[in-house]
Motif scaffolding. Structure first.
Motif, mmCIF file in Angstrom:
data_model
loop_
_atom_site.group_PDB
_atom_site.id
_atom_site.type_symbol
_atom_site.label_atom_id
_atom_site.label_comp_id
_atom_site.label_asym_id
_atom_site.label_seq_id
_atom_site.Cartn_x
_atom_site.Cartn_y
_atom_site.Cartn_z
ATOM 1 N N GLU A 42 0.835 -1.204 0.000
ATOM 2 C CA GLU A 42 0.000 0.000 0.000
ATOM 3 C C GLU A 42 0.870 1.255 0.000
ATOM 4 O O GLU A 42 0.568 2.238 -0.679
ATOM 5 N N ARG A 43 1.958 1.211 0.745
ATOM 6 C CA ARG A 43 2.902 2.356 0.754
ATOM 7 C C ARG A 43 3.546 2.520 -0.615
ATOM 8 O O ARG A 43 3.668 3.630 -1.128
ATOM 9 N N ALA A 44 3.923 1.409 -1.239
ATOM 10 C CA ALA A 44 4.501 1.458 -2.586
ATOM 11 C C ALA A 44 3.500 2.044 -3.579
ATOM 12 O O ALA A 44 3.858 2.859 -4.432
ATOM 13 N N ALA A 45 2.237 1.657 -3.461
ATOM 14 C CA ALA A 45 1.196 2.175 -4.356
ATOM 15 C C ALA A 45 1.046 3.686 -4.180
ATOM 16 O O ALA A 45 0.886 4.420 -5.165
ATOM 17 N N ALA A 46 1.112 4.157 -2.940
ATOM 18 C CA ALA A 46 1.003 5.597 -2.687
ATOM 19 C C ALA A 46 2.193 6.352 -3.280
ATOM 20 O O ALA A 46 2.032 7.428 -3.868
ATOM 21 N N LEU A 47 3.385 5.799 -3.138
ATOM 22 C CA LEU A 47 4.580 6.438 -3.714
ATOM 23 C C LEU A 47 4.497 6.492 -5.233
ATOM 24 O O LEU A 47 4.866 7.492 -5.851
ATOM 25 N N LEU A 48 4.020 5.419 -5.829
ATOM 26 C CA LEU A 48 3.873 5.395 -7.279
ATOM 27 C C LEU A 48 2.833 6.402 -7.751
ATOM 28 O O LEU A 48 3.012 7.059 -8.783
ATOM 29 N N ALA A 49 1.753 6.542 -7.010
ATOM 30 C CA ALA A 49 0.734 7.529 -7.366
ATOM 31 C C ALA A 49 1.329 8.936 -7.349
ATOM 32 O O ALA A 49 1.063 9.747 -8.241
ATOM 33 N N ALA A 50 2.152 9.222 -6.354
ATOM 34 C CA ALA A 50 2.806 10.530 -6.277
ATOM 35 C C ALA A 50 3.765 10.731 -7.447
ATOM 36 O O ALA A 50 3.833 11.819 -8.018
ATOM 37 N N ALA A 51 4.482 9.684 -7.816
ATOM 38 C CA ALA A 51 5.414 9.781 -8.943
ATOM 39 C C ALA A 51 4.664 10.022 -10.249
ATOM 40 O O ALA A 51 5.136 10.762 -11.113
ATOM 41 N N GLN A 52 3.502 9.441 -10.383
ATOM 42 C CA GLN A 52 2.715 9.624 -11.596
ATOM 43 C C GLN A 52 2.201 11.054 -11.715
ATOM 44 O O GLN A 52 1.972 11.542 -12.810
ATOM 45 N N GLU A 53 2.013 11.732 -10.593
ATOM 46 C CA GLU A 53 1.509 13.102 -10.595
ATOM 47 C C GLU A 53 2.608 14.129 -10.840
ATOM 48 O O GLU A 53 2.315 15.275 -11.170
ATOM 49 N N ALA A 54 3.866 13.751 -10.696
ATOM 50 C CA ALA A 54 4.976 14.688 -10.869
ATOM 51 C C ALA A 54 5.057 15.149 -12.320
ATOM 52 O O ALA A 54 4.854 14.374 -13.251
ATOM 53 N N THR A 55 5.382 16.431 -12.494
ATOM 54 C CA THR A 55 5.567 16.970 -13.842
ATOM 55 C C THR A 55 6.931 16.557 -14.381
ATOM 56 O O THR A 55 7.815 16.143 -13.613
ATOM 57 N N ASP A 56 7.111 16.706 -15.681
ATOM 58 C CA ASP A 56 8.414 16.413 -16.276
ATOM 59 C C ASP A 56 9.494 17.299 -15.657
ATOM 60 O O ASP A 56 10.600 16.844 -15.385
ATOM 61 N N GLY A 57 9.175 18.567 -15.421
ATOM 62 C CA GLY A 57 10.141 19.479 -14.806
ATOM 63 C C GLY A 57 10.543 19.042 -13.412
ATOM 64 O O GLY A 57 11.707 19.146 -13.029
ATOM 65 N N GLU A 58 9.567 18.534 -12.647
ATOM 66 C CA GLU A 58 9.879 18.044 -11.306
ATOM 67 C C GLU A 58 10.769 16.810 -11.371
ATOM 68 O O GLU A 58 11.699 16.665 -10.575
ATOM 69 N N LEU A 59 10.504 15.925 -12.320
ATOM 70 C CA LEU A 59 11.339 14.733 -12.461
ATOM 71 C C LEU A 59 12.758 15.098 -12.883
ATOM 72 O O LEU A 59 13.730 14.570 -12.349
ATOM 73 N N ARG A 60 12.870 16.037 -13.841
ATOM 74 C CA ARG A 60 14.205 16.479 -14.254
ATOM 75 C C ARG A 60 14.914 17.164 -13.097
ATOM 76 O O ARG A 60 16.101 16.943 -12.861
#
Length: 118
Positions: A42-60
């Motif tokens: 469940e924690r992994a799923a929450a982290l992945l959801a947050a990663a999916q919401e990140a913008t390209d600029g945030e990832l870079r």
């Protein structure tokens, strides 16, 4: 457009997003997880959801900040030393690309700073 006889260089840094496939795998694992595995998944799923919401600029910016930190650079993420560290970490980066990445990393630091004081 040319400036001083050189072509304008485009900003081409690829952001790879594979969180969708990983999220699906975690969701499938949750379907059959026992009680001892469920909290971690469940924690992994929450982290992945947050990663999916990140913008390209945030990832870079996150990538750039990690490279700057690993190089041992202290101080602002958009400093000259930080730009140099990015170009050493990824020799294919142009000066313009490294500067833009360092600014994205600095923007993340600014956002986090405002979040802590707000």
């Amino acid at each position: 457009m040319t400036l001083f006889g050189q072509k304008k260089q485009e900003f081409a840094v690829l952001v790879v997003r594979d969180a969708d496939e990983v999220a699906e795998a975690v969701d499938r694992a949750l379907e059959t997880a026992g009680p001892e595995e469920r909290p971690g998944l469940e924690r992994a799923a929450a982290l992945l959801a947050a990663a999916q919401e990140a913008t390209d600029g945030e990832l870079r910016g996150s990538w750039a900040r990690r490279q700057i930190t690993e190089a041992g650079v202290e101080g602002p993420a958009d400093s000259v030393r930080a730009v140099k560290a990015l170009r050493e970490a990824e020799p294919g980066l142009s000066l313009l690309q490294a500067v833009r990445l360092s600014k994205e990393a600095a923007a993340l630091e600014d956002e986090e700073g405002r979040g802590r004081t707000a």
